[in-house]
Design a protein around this motif. Structure first.
Motif, PDB file in Angstrom:
ATOM      1  N   VAL A  57      53.823  85.292  60.890  1.00 54.60           N
ATOM      2  CA  VAL A  57      54.119  84.054  61.625  1.00 54.60           C
ATOM      3  C   VAL A  57      55.404  83.424  61.102  1.00 54.60           C
ATOM      4  O   VAL A  57      56.257  82.975  61.888  1.00 54.60           O
ATOM      5  CB  VAL A  57      52.922  83.079  61.546  1.00 54.60           C
ATOM      6  N   ILE A  58      55.566  83.372  59.789  1.00 53.59           N
ATOM      7  CA  ILE A  58      56.794  82.813  59.211  1.00 53.59           C
ATOM      8  C   ILE A  58      58.007  83.628  59.647  1.00 53.59           C
ATOM      9  O   ILE A  58      59.063  83.068  59.971  1.00 53.59           O
ATOM     10  CB  ILE A  58      56.689  82.741  57.675  1.00 53.59           C
ATOM     11  N   LEU A  59      57.862  84.951  59.696  1.00 51.64           N
ATOM     12  CA  LEU A  59      58.969  85.795  60.139  1.00 51.64           C
ATOM     13  C   LEU A  59      59.281  85.577  61.618  1.00 51.64           C
ATOM     14  O   LEU A  59      60.454  85.589  62.010  1.00 51.64           O
ATOM     15  CB  LEU A  59      58.656  87.271  59.862  1.00 51.64           C
ATOM     16  N   ILE A  60      58.262  85.355  62.443  1.00 49.86           N
ATOM     17  CA  ILE A  60      58.498  85.038  63.860  1.00 49.86           C
ATOM     18  C   ILE A  60      59.309  83.752  63.983  1.00 49.86           C
ATOM     19  O   ILE A  60      60.297  83.687  64.727  1.00 49.86           O
ATOM     20  CB  ILE A  60      57.166  84.916  64.637  1.00 49.86           C
ATOM     21  N   VAL A  61      58.886  82.719  63.247  1.00 52.00           N
ATOM     22  CA  VAL A  61      59.602  81.432  63.286  1.00 52.00           C
ATOM     23  C   VAL A  61      61.046  81.617  62.815  1.00 52.00           C
ATOM     24  O   VAL A  61      61.988  81.102  63.434  1.00 52.00           O
ATOM     25  CB  VAL A  61      58.860  80.376  62.435  1.00 52.00           C
ATOM     26  N   THR A  62      61.236  82.382  61.747  1.00 51.63           N
ATOM     27  CA  THR A  62      62.578  82.629  61.233  1.00 51.63           C
ATOM     28  C   THR A  62      63.440  83.352  62.264  1.00 51.63           C
ATOM     29  O   THR A  62      64.616  83.003  62.459  1.00 51.63           O
ATOM     30  CB  THR A  62      62.503  83.449  59.924  1.00 51.63           C
ATOM     31  N   VAL A 117      56.275  90.243  65.366  1.00 52.47           N
ATOM     32  CA  VAL A 117      55.185  90.084  66.330  1.00 52.47           C
ATOM     33  C   VAL A 117      54.116  91.152  66.123  1.00 52.47           C
ATOM     34  O   VAL A 117      52.921  90.852  66.101  1.00 52.47           O
ATOM     35  CB  VAL A 117      55.731  90.111  67.778  1.00 52.47           C
ATOM     36  N   SER A 118      54.545  92.400  65.929  1.00 51.75           N
ATOM     37  CA  SER A 118      53.557  93.474  65.802  1.00 51.75           C
ATOM     38  C   SER A 118      52.763  93.375  64.499  1.00 51.75           C
ATOM     39  O   SER A 118      51.556  93.615  64.499  1.00 51.75           O
ATOM     40  CB  SER A 118      54.220  94.842  65.941  1.00 51.75           C
ATOM     41  N   ILE A 119      53.400  92.991  63.391  1.00 45.43           N
ATOM     42  CA  ILE A 119      52.628  92.875  62.141  1.00 45.43           C
ATOM     43  C   ILE A 119      51.685  91.676  62.206  1.00 45.43           C
ATOM     44  O   ILE A 119      50.594  91.709  61.620  1.00 45.43           O
ATOM     45  CB  ILE A 119      53.528  92.827  60.890  1.00 45.43           C
ATOM     46  N   THR A 120      52.053  90.646  62.945  1.00 43.67           N
ATOM     47  CA  THR A 120      51.153  89.504  63.115  1.00 43.67           C
ATOM     48  C   THR A 120      49.931  89.920  63.931  1.00 43.67           C
ATOM     49  O   THR A 120      48.792  89.606  63.566  1.00 43.67           O
ATOM     50  CB  THR A 120      51.886  88.331  63.797  1.00 43.67           C
ATOM     51  N   ILE A 121      50.164  90.644  65.015  1.00 38.75           N
ATOM     52  CA  ILE A 121      49.051  91.109  65.849  1.00 38.75           C
ATOM     53  C   ILE A 121      48.165  92.081  65.064  1.00 38.75           C
ATOM     54  O   ILE A 121      46.939  91.967  65.073  1.00 38.75           O
ATOM     55  CB  ILE A 121      49.585  91.769  67.136  1.00 38.75           C
TER      56      ILE A 121
END
Length: 174
Positions: free
Chosen positions: A83-88, A140-144
């Motif tokens: 999630v943090i990486l998505i926001v970044t 996105v994929s690692i979050t899912i």
């Protein structure tokens, strides 16, 4: 698998062309980008397959209940990282700012000093944002995948064995 085949083909072509004294200067850069994409996409897939690495020196001395709690916390940290990486990535790539600039990359770069969309790779002359797309795809994929693993760890859904792989718990590291 496709990226692995592409990487192998690129290196093979590179060896052959260099040996024949007719090197293709763009092969090296494309091989590097193949490795980068392979690493990020592969890391996400390995997380879902639970083949990512884990340090178990502490957790193997815990009770079964506490091991489960540690596994849930670890998996939750993967989700938080995603999630943090998505926001970044959203802040870095700034798709909303790009849309506000009418998708005019020069105007966007001038207003934000974000030159991601105007830079090009050295030998392939590709837009760098295309190469960097691996980061939001990975995020996105690692979050899912992390959420799927977390739901399994919490016992909310049954653990599904990976299709096409014959693995036991001992085959994976995590």
């Amino acid at each position: 698998m496709g990226l692995m085949y592409l990487l192998t083909a690129l290196i093979l072509v590179n060896v052959i062309t260099r040996y024949s004294r007719l090197p293709l200067y763009w092969i090296d850069e494309s091989a590097v980008y193949s490795v980068v994409w392979l690493t990020f996409i592969g890391a996400s897939a390995m997380t879902r397959l639970r083949l990512d690495f884990a340090v178990t020196m502490l957790t193997e001395h815990l009770s079964a209940r506490r091991q489960k709690i540690a596994k849930v916390i670890s998996t939750a940290m993967v989700v938080v990282f995603g999630v943090i990486l998505i926001v970044t990535c959203v802040l870095w790539m700034d798709p909303i700012g790009l849309a506000r600039a009418g998708f005019d990359v020069r105007k966007f770069s001038g207003e934000t000093f974000n030159f991601l969309y105007t830079e090009r790779t050295q030998t392939l002359n590709w837009p760098t944002w295309v190469v960097y797309l691996t980061l939001p795809i990975f995020a996105v994929s690692i979050t899912i995948h992390g959420l799927a693993n977390l739901l399994e760890d919490l016992g909310l859904v049954p653990r599904t064995p990976p299709k096409g792989f014959e693995l036991s718990e001992l085959d994976g590291v995590n």
